[in-house]
Design an enzyme around this catalytic site. Structure first.
Site, PDB file in Angstrom:
ATOM      1  N   THR A  86      13.492  12.779   3.531  1.00 54.70           N
ATOM      2  CA  THR A  86      13.001  12.474   4.867  1.00 54.70           C
ATOM      3  C   THR A  86      14.123  11.788   5.617  1.00 54.70           C
ATOM      4  O   THR A  86      14.916  11.056   5.010  1.00 54.70           O
ATOM      5  CB  THR A  86      11.771  11.550   4.816  1.00 54.70           C
ATOM      6  OG1 THR A  86      11.595  10.889   6.078  1.00 54.70           O
ATOM      7  CG2 THR A  86      11.919  10.477   3.759  1.00 54.70           C
ATOM      8  N   CYS A 200      14.805  15.594  11.590  1.00 59.08           N
ATOM      9  CA  CYS A 200      13.541  15.407  10.881  1.00 59.08           C
ATOM     10  C   CYS A 200      13.442  16.590   9.937  1.00 59.08           C
ATOM     11  O   CYS A 200      13.693  17.736  10.343  1.00 59.08           O
ATOM     12  CB  CYS A 200      12.366  15.382  11.853  1.00 59.08           C
ATOM     13  SG  CYS A 200      10.762  15.368  11.028  1.00 59.08           S
TER      14      CYS A 200
END
Length: 235
Positions: A86, A200
């Site tokens: 992430t 992202c």
């Protein structure tokens, strides 16, 4: 295989992108070693509902504690290095690094290295509001790699963030949202962005090179390939 390091994956944020990490890392090892070779991995996968709630509550101390505990579990399980699957949760990298003795491969580093290798110095950054608006990610790119990082204007940041949390983390990939992102990219390019960081890990599900007039830097793929290189370096 002998000489292949064990990659500890901290995933589930969301599992949609963690699944891509698993695929990319295994494909990378197979491509390098041939035959039916695959990666040695160990994954801790969070319940993203809890993580998302803590993020939007601003409880980064609790999040840091949970990530540190996951890192310790993976280290005890034999992991030789850690990959945090992430971008946003790299806000908590210090807590992870303080918790374990094994290295953490920071997602911003292979991204910045690819940008510099392409000869670019000014890039646009797409991601969650946390990644776009806080300094933990943009600051690393600027201070360690000398990049100039542009982020979208406020309305565009809200749109990019909302699509991530309403759709992409739930596996929804909508053409209308792709058009929104394309328009945001166009506005960043108009401000001088020479490339676009997909900051992202879910954005790669929606946006690819064909959606941008300038080069795209997909952090998920770059991070996964860096993990493969690190894991096979022992060979």
């Amino acid at each position: 295989m002998a000489g292949q390091a064990l990659i500890g994956l901290i995933g589930g944020m969301s599992w949609e992108s963690s699944a891509q990490y698993y695929r990319l890392i295994n494909e990378g090892v197979r491509d390098r070693l041939g035959g039916v070779a695959s990666a040695r991995t160990l994954m801790w996968s969070f319940d993203f509902a809890r993580i998302e709630a803590l993020q939007h509550a601003g409880d980064w101390d609790a999040l840091a504690g949970e990530l540190a505990q996951a890192a310790r579990v993976l280290e005890r399980g034999g992991a030789d290095l850690l990959v945090l699957c992430t971008n946003t949760m790299h806000r908590c990298t210090q807590a992870i690094e303080d918790a374990v003795a094994i290295p953490l491969l920071h997602i911003a580093d292979p991204t910045a290295q690819a940008i510099r290798a392409a000869g670019l110095t000014k890039v646009g950054l797409l991601g969650t509001a946390f990644t776009m608006e806080q300094d933990f990610y943009r600051g690393r790119l600027e201070q360690r790699f000398g990049l100039e990082v542009l982020t979208p204007e406020a309305d565009d940041r809200a749109a990019v963030h909302g699509i991530i949390y309403r759709e992409l983390v739930a596996g929804q990939v909508l053409d209308a949202s792709r058009e929104v992102y394309r328009a945001v990219i166009e506005r960043l390019v108009a401000r001088g962005a020479q490339g676009i960081i997909l900051g992202c890990t879910e954005i790669m599900l929606l946006i690819g090179p064909a959606d941008s007039p300038v080069p795209i830097f997909d952090t998920t793929t770059l991070h996964a390939m860096a993990a493969v290189e690190r894991a096979l370096g022992a060979r």
